[in-house]
Design a protein around this motif. Structure first.
Motif: not given
Length: 90
Positions: A56, A61, A63
Motif C-alpha cells: 500500500r 490496488d 488484481r
C-alpha cells in the motif's frame, strides 16, 4: 537501483509492489514520464509464483483479471493500453 539492468529492476519492482515473481521478460516499449530522471518501460512477462499482495505504500490496488473480463481500459496513448490492445485482447 544502481547497477541494476531493466529486467532485474522490473522483477524487483513487481516483487516489492505486489509480491509476485515474474520470468521470461520481453521488452514491449516505453513511454515518456513527466518525472525527471525516471523511465516508464513496459515488459511482457510470465507468472513465476507468489501470492498477490499489494504494498500500500507503493500501489493503491492490484488484481488479477481474465483477458475476457478486463476492467475499464486506460487511455489510448498509454503504454498500459498498448499492452492490452496488442497482447491481451482476444
Amino acid at each position: 537501483d544502481v547497477g541494476e539492468n531493466l529486467e532485474g529492476a522490473a522483477c524487483r519492482e513487481v516483487r516489492e509492489e505486489v509480491g509476485v515473481e515474474i520470468c521470461e521478460l520481453q521488452y514491449a516499449g516505453s513511454q515518456y514520464w513527466p518525472f525527471p530522471s525516471q523511465l516508464m518501460i513496459a515488459f511482457l512477462a510470465a507468472y513465476a509464483g507468489g501470492d498477490l499482495r499489494v504494498n500500500r505504500s507503493e500501489l493503491e490496488d492490484a488484481r488479477w483479471f481474465s483477458v475476457h473480463n478486463l476492467p475499464d481500459l486506460p487511455p489510448k496513448l498509454s503504454i498500459a493500453r498498448f499492452l492490452l490492445d496488442h497482447y491481451a485482447r482476444p
